[in-house]
Write a protein that holds these residues in place. Structure first.
Motif, PDB file in Angstrom:
ATOM      1  N   GLY A  46       0.338  -6.552   1.837  1.00 19.03           N
ATOM      2  CA  GLY A  46      -0.620  -5.202   2.070  1.00 19.03           C
ATOM      3  C   GLY A  46       0.132  -4.285   2.940  1.00 19.03           C
ATOM      4  O   GLY A  46       0.062  -3.091   2.311  1.00 19.03           O
ATOM      5  N   LEU A  47       1.081  -4.759   3.916  1.00 21.46           N
ATOM      6  CA  LEU A  47       1.939  -3.907   4.622  1.00 21.46           C
ATOM      7  C   LEU A  47       2.849  -2.931   3.430  1.00 21.46           C
ATOM      8  O   LEU A  47       3.149  -1.852   3.704  1.00 21.46           O
ATOM      9  CB  LEU A  47       2.888  -4.524   5.554  1.00 21.46           C
TER      10      LEU A  47
ATOM     11  N   PHE B 239       2.336  -2.401   0.303  1.00 23.63           N
ATOM     12  CA  PHE B 239       1.665  -1.440  -0.530  1.00 23.63           C
ATOM     13  C   PHE B 239       1.264  -0.270   0.391  1.00 23.63           C
ATOM     14  O   PHE B 239       1.176   0.789  -0.050  1.00 23.63           O
ATOM     15  CB  PHE B 239       0.139  -2.068  -0.838  1.00 23.63           C
ATOM     16  N   LEU B 240       1.066  -0.350   1.772  1.00 24.53           N
ATOM     17  CA  LEU B 240       0.960   0.798   2.528  1.00 24.53           C
ATOM     18  C   LEU B 240       2.034   1.607   2.909  1.00 24.53           C
ATOM     19  O   LEU B 240       1.947   2.970   3.015  1.00 24.53           O
ATOM     20  CB  LEU B 240       0.112   0.326   3.640  1.00 24.53           C
ATOM     21  N   TYR B 241       3.042   0.894   3.280  1.00 19.86           N
ATOM     22  CA  TYR B 241       4.414   1.664   3.941  1.00 19.86           C
ATOM     23  C   TYR B 241       5.551   1.772   2.934  1.00 19.86           C
ATOM     24  O   TYR B 241       6.136   2.489   3.569  1.00 19.86           O
ATOM     25  CB  TYR B 241       4.626   1.112   5.408  1.00 19.86           C
TER      26      TYR B 241
ATOM     27  N   ILE C 270       5.975   5.326   1.857  1.00 23.27           N
ATOM     28  CA  ILE C 270       6.188   6.204   2.999  1.00 23.27           C
ATOM     29  C   ILE C 270       7.722   6.018   3.233  1.00 23.27           C
ATOM     30  O   ILE C 270       8.449   6.966   3.364  1.00 23.27           O
ATOM     31  CB  ILE C 270       5.356   5.911   4.179  1.00 23.27           C
TER      32      ILE C 270
ATOM     33  N   THR D 288       3.731   9.617  13.879  1.00 24.27           N
ATOM     34  CA  THR D 288       3.953   8.385  14.648  1.00 24.27           C
ATOM     35  C   THR D 288       3.967   8.551  15.937  1.00 24.27           C
ATOM     36  O   THR D 288       3.734   7.806  16.775  1.00 24.27           O
ATOM     37  CB  THR D 288       5.205   7.986  14.018  1.00 24.27           C
TER      38      THR D 288
END
Length: 270
Positions: A18-19, A21-23, A26, A247
């Protein structure tokens, strides 16, 4: 004392995926912002070339400054209005029309941005208002005020009303009791609400695209117009700078919210 939580291998794997996929996208964008190559998908070595190109791009700088001005103005107005609305909802539980007021205040939380933007555009056209800095600021204030109200109201609910009542018993009117007793206790929450409103305004594209006018394009609009013609390495540098700014604001807002929660708990009745 709470017991420590033991995560299974499945939970750790799911959390990691999950992390990632999100980050991970980026992270790739940030790394390629230091790419020396003109091709965004071909690595040509480490360089600050595209950051220098950004600071030489007058149109991008103007758009970034416009976004900052709009974000500061709309966040400040939204913070004042959202704080007043939160006080009305938390301290005026019995006033007539409270349910309608609450529903109208929190409607932008669930309303699609395209509907909000289109309705504001029709309003400005009906008023024959020239679209530019102030129309975008008003639109962003409408969008972010509800978020400020949610943050501040959650802190007001945790405070002991007897503190304000004691101040009024000692001779303060309601306004002075709020300014000298309540406001210092909720100030971290107000600051967190301002930072959240600033971040949302800085990041908005849909509503700004409906309410902006010639010569007042914000940074997200400018980036979107550039990306439609092809992604340039300069865009990676710009996005990295925005990610860094947001951030920092999120970290500061989180710390302020935590401080407000701790102060609210200490002021709550036992």
């Amino acid at each position: 004392m709470p017991k420590p939580v033991h995560l299974s291998r499945f939970n750790i794997a799911a959390l990691s995926l999950g992390l990632a996929f999100l980050y991970l996208p980026i992270l790739i964008l940030v790394i390629y912002s230091f790419n020396d190559s003109r091709l965004v998908t071909v690595w040509g070595g480490w360089s600050l070339r595209w950051y220098r190109e950004f600071f030489k791009d007058g149109a991008m700088i103007d758009a970034a400054l416009m976004s900052l001005r709009v974000a500061v103005a709309s966040a400040s107005i939204a913070t004042v209005l959202g704080t007043l609305a939160a006080v009305a909802l938390s301290r005026g539980a019995g006033f007539r029309g409270r349910m309608l007021f609450s529903g109208m205040l929190y409607a932008p939380l669930v309303m699609p941005e395209v509907i909000t933007g289109l309705s504001l555009l029709l309003l400005f056209v009906a008023l024959n208002a020239e679209r530019g800095f102030w129309t975008v600021t008003i639109a962003h204030t409408t969008l972010t005020m509800c978020f400020v109200a949610v943050v501040v109201q959650s802190r007001l609910v945790a405070l002991d009303k007897s503190l304000e009542e004691a101040a009024m018993d000692l001779g303060c009117d309601p306004l002075r009791a709020f300014v000298f007793v309540t406001l210092p206790l909720i100030l971290p929450a107000v600051a967190a609400g301002w930072m959240l409103a600033f971040t949302l305004s800085l990041d908005d594209l849909v509503i700004a695209s409906f309410t902006t006018g010639p010569g007042s394009a914000t940074l997200p609009i400018r980036i979107y117009s550039e990306v439609r013609l092809g992604v340039k390495p300069e865009i990676n540098a710009i996005c990295t700078l925005v990610i860094g700014l947001i951030t920092v604001l999120i970290v500061v807002a989180s710390l302020a919210s935590k401080l407000s929660s701790e102060r609210g708990e200490s002021a709550a009745p036992l």
